[in-house]
Structure formats: C-alpha cells, structure tokens
Enzyme design. Structure first.
Site, PDB file in Angstrom:
ATOM      1  N   ASP A  34      -2.346  -7.825  -4.787  1.00 27.33           N
ATOM      2  CA  ASP A  34      -2.732  -6.788  -4.054  1.00 27.33           C
ATOM      3  C   ASP A  34      -3.452  -5.852  -4.983  1.00 27.33           C
ATOM      4  O   ASP A  34      -3.129  -5.407  -6.372  1.00 27.33           O
ATOM      5  CB  ASP A  34      -1.726  -6.270  -4.084  1.00 27.33           C
ATOM      6  CG  ASP A  34      -2.304  -5.757  -2.620  1.00 27.33           C
ATOM      7  OD1 ASP A  34      -2.978  -5.096  -1.436  1.00 27.33           O
ATOM      8  OD2 ASP A  34      -0.778  -5.332  -1.613  1.00 27.33           O
ATOM      9  N   ARG A  44       7.305 -11.219   5.221  1.00 30.74           N
ATOM     10  CA  ARG A  44       7.249 -10.942   6.193  1.00 30.74           C
ATOM     11  C   ARG A  44       7.590 -12.018   7.298  1.00 30.74           C
ATOM     12  O   ARG A  44       7.852 -13.204   6.702  1.00 30.74           O
ATOM     13  CB  ARG A  44       5.634 -11.057   6.730  1.00 30.74           C
ATOM     14  CG  ARG A  44       4.787 -10.056   5.911  1.00 30.74           C
ATOM     15  CD  ARG A  44       3.287 -10.112   5.296  1.00 30.74           C
ATOM     16  NE  ARG A  44       2.848  -8.824   5.406  1.00 30.74           N
ATOM     17  CZ  ARG A  44       0.770  -8.946   5.177  1.00 30.74           C
ATOM     18  NH1 ARG A  44       0.821 -10.403   5.216  1.00 30.74           N
ATOM     19  NH2 ARG A  44       0.458  -8.382   4.221  1.00 30.74           N
ATOM     20  N   CYS A  88       0.703  -1.416  -0.430  1.00 31.13           N
ATOM     21  CA  CYS A  88       0.327   0.017   0.062  1.00 31.13           C
ATOM     22  C   CYS A  88       1.034   1.073  -0.068  1.00 31.13           C
ATOM     23  O   CYS A  88       0.236   2.048  -0.760  1.00 31.13           O
ATOM     24  CB  CYS A  88      -1.284   0.173   1.210  1.00 31.13           C
ATOM     25  SG  CYS A  88      -0.490  -1.270   1.982  1.00 31.13           S
ATOM     26  N   HIS A 137      -7.760  -1.371   0.187  1.00 27.76           N
ATOM     27  CA  HIS A 137      -7.158  -2.734  -0.101  1.00 27.76           C
ATOM     28  C   HIS A 137      -7.534  -4.228  -0.119  1.00 27.76           C
ATOM     29  O   HIS A 137      -9.242  -4.556   0.964  1.00 27.76           O
ATOM     30  CB  HIS A 137      -6.106  -2.596   1.208  1.00 27.76           C
ATOM     31  CG  HIS A 137      -5.932  -1.033   1.813  1.00 27.76           C
ATOM     32  ND1 HIS A 137      -4.633  -1.770   2.171  1.00 27.76           N
ATOM     33  CD2 HIS A 137      -6.372  -0.352   2.457  1.00 27.76           C
ATOM     34  CE1 HIS A 137      -4.457   0.147   2.626  1.00 27.76           C
ATOM     35  NE2 HIS A 137      -5.214   0.157   2.855  1.00 27.76           N
ATOM     36  N   HIS A 146      -4.643  -1.333  -4.582  1.00 29.60           N
ATOM     37  CA  HIS A 146      -5.628  -0.005  -4.096  1.00 29.60           C
ATOM     38  C   HIS A 146      -6.314   0.497  -4.361  1.00 29.60           C
ATOM     39  O   HIS A 146      -6.127   1.292  -6.035  1.00 29.60           O
ATOM     40  CB  HIS A 146      -4.390   0.374  -3.513  1.00 29.60           C
ATOM     41  CG  HIS A 146      -3.952  -0.344  -2.506  1.00 29.60           C
ATOM     42  ND1 HIS A 146      -2.708  -1.058  -2.458  1.00 29.60           N
ATOM     43  CD2 HIS A 146      -3.781  -0.692  -1.276  1.00 29.60           C
ATOM     44  CE1 HIS A 146      -2.594  -2.485  -1.718  1.00 29.60           C
ATOM     45  NE2 HIS A 146      -3.480  -1.694  -0.764  1.00 29.60           N
ATOM     46  N   LYS A 206     -11.814  -5.409   8.389  1.00 36.61           N
ATOM     47  CA  LYS A 206     -11.611  -5.547   6.367  1.00 36.61           C
ATOM     48  C   LYS A 206     -12.715  -6.721   6.558  1.00 36.61           C
ATOM     49  O   LYS A 206     -13.151  -6.992   7.775  1.00 36.61           O
ATOM     50  CB  LYS A 206     -10.178  -6.476   6.910  1.00 36.61           C
ATOM     51  CG  LYS A 206     -10.280  -7.023   7.880  1.00 36.61           C
ATOM     52  CD  LYS A 206      -8.302  -7.013   7.732  1.00 36.61           C
ATOM     53  CE  LYS A 206      -7.894  -8.518   8.213  1.00 36.61           C
ATOM     54  NZ  LYS A 206      -6.585  -9.003   7.848  1.00 36.61           N
ATOM     55  N   GLN A 216       1.007 -11.160  -3.396  1.00 36.70           N
ATOM     56  CA  GLN A 216      -0.260 -10.836  -3.227  1.00 36.70           C
ATOM     57  C   GLN A 216      -0.693 -10.139  -4.625  1.00 36.70           C
ATOM     58  O   GLN A 216      -0.260  -9.514  -5.659  1.00 36.70           O
ATOM     59  CB  GLN A 216      -0.334  -9.624  -2.350  1.00 36.70           C
ATOM     60  CG  GLN A 216       0.111 -10.292  -1.181  1.00 36.70           C
ATOM     61  CD  GLN A 216      -0.529  -9.067   0.337  1.00 36.70           C
ATOM     62  OE1 GLN A 216       0.182  -7.951  -0.552  1.00 36.70           O
ATOM     63  NE2 GLN A 216      -1.277  -8.852   0.811  1.00 36.70           N
TER      64      GLN A 216
END
Length: 582
Positions: free
Chosen positions: A331, A311, A282, A455, A333, A409, A329
């Site tokens: 991912d 991570r 993000c 997200h 946004h 979320k 991911q």
RNA sequence: GCCGACGUAACUCAGUUGGUAGAGUAACGGUUUUGUAAACCGUCAGUCGCCGGUUCGAGUCCGGCCGUCGGCUCCA
C-alpha cells in the site's frame, strides 16, 4: 453430409450464440425430464453457459448425465430454431398460463419500447432476445459441468435457484481440448501447488482465510516485497509502519465505520475503549501526514507500507490465497497538490505496469470504477484516471458504482489459471478523506490548501498476488524468485566431499542451494527435485570430480549439457538473477 | 451467510446391504554405492472433522455444528 454443413456454418458463428442455444436445449431437457421445474434465465458466458431453474428437489450429478444424454438427442434431431415476435400482453398471458412466474416477471421488466421475442426449439419455447443458431445440430458438443446455487437476479433477498453450468462447442474436438485445458489448469491451482511445494497453508485450527506462510513461501514473498521496495525507493516513497489495532474513533472520522463496517471485524474492548482491526491503511498514513505542518514544497508526500489489514469476508467466499480475511497490501498513499494530481497518477500507473511486466504478466483488464454516490470532485478524479488510461492507449471498462466510498478508482485485473478474474492493483483518487481529516498544506500564496490523496496498491495484496503468480508460473518460479535455486546431487558417497565444496562455493556466491546427499539413486533424486520445480540441478559423479567440473540440468531443457566449471555456472546464474529472467 | 457436494494415515484415495479400517506415496530403519523423472526389504502411521442420537454393534443410518470444494454475493 449434415455435419459438413454444420461445420461450415459454425466457423462464422459466434461461440456465444451457439452456447446460448445450448442453454435453451438444457432448459428443454430439464422440462422434458423434470416437468415441475420453472425456468428463469440462461445466458452464455465466456467459458460456456448456464441456466437457472427453480425446483424444490435438488438436481444431482446423476441428473446431469441424464440431461446431457437428452441434450445429445436434441442435437442429433437437428431441430430448427424459430423466432417469433409477440405482444407484451400475449407474452404475459402465455407464460402465466404455463405457470412460469419468473418469465412473467422478466417480461414486466422489459422496457415498453422493446420488442418481445420468443425462440422455439423442438417442444420448448423460451422468452429470449436471441440470437440463436438456426438448427440444434450446429451445436457440435455439449458438456454439463457443475451445479450451484444462485439467487434470483443475484440478490440474496430473493429465492435461491439451482444453476446448471455447462459448456458447448462446434465440434467434439474443441470441447475435448477445452476440458483438457481445465484439467491442466487444475494442476496449477495455487492451493494444490502451495501444499506440494510447501509454500503456505490455511489451518483449520486457526480459522478460514488466514494464511500461514511456510519458510519457502515466506522467502519468495520477501523476494517479491524486496523487488517492490526497490521500485518504491527509486520513486521517492518513504516507508512507514502503522498499528494493526487502533481506536474505533479513527474509523468514525475516516468514514469507514459508516461506509465499510460490513467489511470490518467487530470491535475489541480494552479499558472501556473500543478498538478495531484495521481494514485499510489510509487512516494511519493520514495521521502521520497530519502530525506536522506541511508546505507545498514538501509535496508530494508519499508514504508506503506493506500494511496488513483484516476484513470480514463471509465464510462461503473464502478461496485459497485469493480471497482471505487477513492480507498484506503493498500500500501507499500520496498527498499532493491538485496541480500534481495528473502527473502523480500517471507515474503510478506506469509503475504498476512496469511491476506487472517484471513478473511476466501482460494480459490485463482495466476498470474505471466510479463511486456509488458521486460528488462534485468526482469528475476531476475520474478525468485523471481517464486521461492516464487514454494517453497510454489502454482500453478500459466502466464499473458503475464499484469505486471506494472516498473516490473513484482504476482497477487492474488478471485472470487465474482457469480464467477467473482477480482484481490486483488499484489506483484511487481521493478528495474525501483529506476533507474528513481536515488535511492541509501551506501554499506559495501563504494560504492553507487542501491536498488530494492517491491510494495505490500495485500487487494489491501479497497473498492474492502470490496466488495468481504461483498459477501464472505453474509453480516454476523464475530463478530470481525460486526458493531453492540449485540442488547439488552427488551420485554416490564417493563424491560427498566434492559436492560439499561445490555447494559451499555456490552458497558463497549468494545462491540458495540445497545439497542432497541422501542414499538414493540419481534418477530418484532427479525426479524428486524436478517435482519440486527447482530451476537447476547439478550432478556430480566420478568424471566431474576428476575433471573438477559440474554437470548442470536446467529446468525445461532436455538436452544434456557438457560439463562446465563452477565459475561459469555462477556467472550464468548471476546473469539470470540480475536480469530477472522469467 | 445462502444452495449443492464432500471431510478416512503427512499426501492421494479404497472401504459392499451397519459387524470394529486398508493401498500407494511420504517418513523412519536396513541392504545397496548408485550417471539424468520412482532400487529392494522392513517399521511406524488413523478419536474415520467434531458433538449428540438410533442400534447388541456406526467410517457406514439420523440430527446439529465446524471446515473444504463449486457457485451466488462482495472485494485486494
């Protein structure tokens, strides 16, 4: 005779009640065989039950057998289970005298207005809320499964207890069926399939939780990513790419350093400046948004990236592809106006469901995870999530405090082959990062406004998604995803040229084809490629060459097909692939 | 990270009370020219996870580390 009665009762009996009593029998057996042991708690779970004990010596697998035998005796004795209400003082007195300090601690934590009850079976009395079955004989079959460590009250600051896991059923047949199911599930463990099908590996020399994708696995992953990309393009997402290592400063601004440092790899120093491996995408996407003036006419802005993040996970938690330290991911946004929030959130949820269904998933669990420290915008964010779920009639549970640090979320969970739940997709509403990065857009009124962020990762992580998918299919990837779609098997050298032609034709038509001209008998080759779970095997012998046909053996189909033309097989494959048949 | 178990050939696994490592599969070579889930013969294959200790001698016993597995905890 006694069995008849038990069976009749059992049909209306919740499995959890029976298992709860089984847990008490386990504690009974432990106290019989190892009297120095202290008891703590022993609930039923959806797969069985467990009981946590404190004992200085570790239980061994051999102990489990002894305990199991003792439990069987207790069941055979068909002991009555009795219930007794007792005052708080008497309860504390009683367990204190027994030296059962954990029980005393539990009693002290029971709210003042609650009734305190004891349940006894045979010579064992336990503090327990109940309910239980009436007689131990109602438990048809018990199996102790495994030993594990578990912290008292789940807190690692507390002493480590010994947990014994088991399961129980009303009948031996049901237990056997369950054990059989566990065996079958173990066969489709993604770690096992990953090795057998040569899809990926985790290398000791490189470190745990870091995945090496082999050619076939990488191919399948690319196919999945391409499918996801198509959906993103249709929905107006713009692909972006961001660095894997960025200045630590960025995560100070975003708040990750403050709120998520436990999940981040340590700093890397270059020319006196500290850098970090990115734990989330993000902040990078935010920088791109912030790099230009934005008008309300531009919104929603949707940035997508197959973003690889790193991570820190403690070594003991790593697990195949489903729990790793480096993952990608799917991912994205979205930056939108507050007015657009609801619609954008809902269409994202729809996209998530559409995507999961394309892979043949239908059994999800939804969680609304709220923030640990709720702020004034949380009610708005939570409402967007609730509305989306409720308007789609999706039942959900609340995960109090389970949200991201920047917002609540929606989590979409799936279970793996042996019933372990995994979080995959997540859609999150964020009012916090736009604030921290001072994001804005020019509104129709000419003033500067603050955008809202969504997200979202639908597959979640490609690694975990791939792992769950692998188990879901049991390694039998549908044709559109199969790394090898067709294998061509000439029966002898005499069909070598024809086999070459047939496989060339299939390759030309765009399929992933392997030609196996090895010096082996047909049966051997069939077996080899069946174990590799290839969807179609084409057999070519003398008669096929003469008739210019092919004999097709489809995965999961036993009947022998009549030989067909290559062209008709290509049509069939094409339809199969374009429809993404599961 | 913590508790417990485990780590032997590419894979699956044997290996007695300590005496110097074995099977099947795979791979490779050959014979066979094969008709729908395992042809036959042969060959190669291991620093017994790593480091240290005990011992005349360690895959085996002891200690430390690394990794894997089952959980706890946390999350995609």
């Amino acid at each position: 005779m006694a069995n008849m009665t038990a069976t009749q009762l059992d049909t209306s009996l919740p499995l959890s009640t029976l298992r709860h009593t089984a847990a008490h029998l386990l504690a009974h057996a432990v106290k019989d065989l190892f009297p120095e042991t202290l008891v703590t708690i022993g609930p039923a779970t959806d797969q069985g039950f467990y009981y946590d004990f404190e004992r200085s010596t570790a239980f061994t697998p051999a102990d489990l057998e002894l305990l199991e035998a003792r439990i069987s005796e207790l069941i055979k004795a068909n002991l009555p289970v009795s219930r007794e209400s007792i005052s708080r003082e008497a309860a504390i007195e009683r367990f204190r005298n027994l030296g059962e300090t954990y029980k005393v601690e539990i009693i002290s934590a029971i709210p003042a207005e609650s009734e305190i009850t004891l349940y006894s079976v045979g010579g064992f009395t336990d503090l327990c809320r109940g309910p239980h079955v009436e007689r131990s004989g109602q438990i048809g079959a018990v199996k102790l499964l495994s030993l594990a460590g578990a912290y008292w009250r789940g807190d690692e600051k507390n002493p480590m207890l010994q947990r014994i896991y088991g399961t129980a059923f009303a009948t031996q047949e049901e237990l056997d069926a369950h054990l059989h199911h566990l065996e079958e599930a173990a066969k489709r463990d993604h770690r096992k399939l990953g090795r057998e099908l040569d899809l990926f590996s985790i290398e000791e020399d490189a470190g745990g939780g870091l995945v090496f994708w082999h050619p076939r696995g990488a191919l399948v992953r690319n196919l999945i990513e391409n499918f996801i990309r198509e959906g993103l393009q249709e929905r107006g997402y713009d692909p972006v790419l961001t660095p894997h290592v960025v200045s630590e400063q960025l995560y100070e601004t975003s708040g990750h350093l403050e709120n998520f440092s436990h999940g981040m790899f340590g700093p890397v120093e270059v020319e006196g400046q500290r850098f970090r491996l990115k734990p989330m995408n993000c902040p990078g996407h935010i920088l791109i948004y912030r790099g230009a003036l934005r008008s309300y006419r531009d919104l929603p802005v949707r940035y997508s990236e197959f973003g690889t993040v790193y991570r820190f996970e403690r070594s003991g938690t790593l697990h195949g592809l489903t729990r790793v330290r480096g993952f990608t991911q799917d991912d994205a946004h979205l930056f939108c106006t507050p007015e657009q929030l609801q619609a954008e959130f809902e269409s994202t949820v729809d996209e998530a469901l559409r995507m999961m269904q394309a892979f043949g998933f239908s059994d999800f669990e939804y969680f609304l995870s709220t923030r640990e420290h709720r702020g004034e915008t949380d009610p708005i964010a939570e409402a967007a999530i609730r509305n989306a779920l409720e308007s789609r009639n999706l039942a959900y549970k609340i995960d109090e405090g389970g949200g991201a640090f920047y917002g609540p979320k929606l989590d979409i969970n799936l279970r793996d082959a042996i019933g372990r739940p995994w979080q995959l997709g997540t859609v999150q509403v964020d009012f916090v990062l736009p604030e921290r990065f001072d994001l804005s857009y020019r509104g129709a009124d000419g003033a500067q406004h603050r955008p809202v962020m969504i997200h979202r990762a639908l597959a979640g992580s490609m690694e975990r998604f791939f792992g769950v998918l692998l188990e879901h299919y049991g390694g039998n990837f549908p044709t559109w995803l199969a790394p090898i779609q067709v294998v061509v098997l000439p029966i002898s050298e005499h069909q070598a040229d024809y086999a070459q032609n047939v496989s060339a034709e299939l390759l030309k038509a765009g399929f992933r084809v392997e030609l196996d001209g090895s010096n082996e008998k047909l049966g051997y080759k069939i077996r080899h490629w069946k174990t590799q779970k290839v969807p179609f095997i084409v057999v070519l012998g003398k008669s096929e060459v003469e008739a210019q046909t092919i004999s097709v053996n489809a995965r999961g189909v036993d009947e022998k097909r009549t030989p067909q033309s290559v062209a008709s097989f290509i049509d069939e494959l094409r339809a199969n692939v374009t429809q993404r048949r599961n």
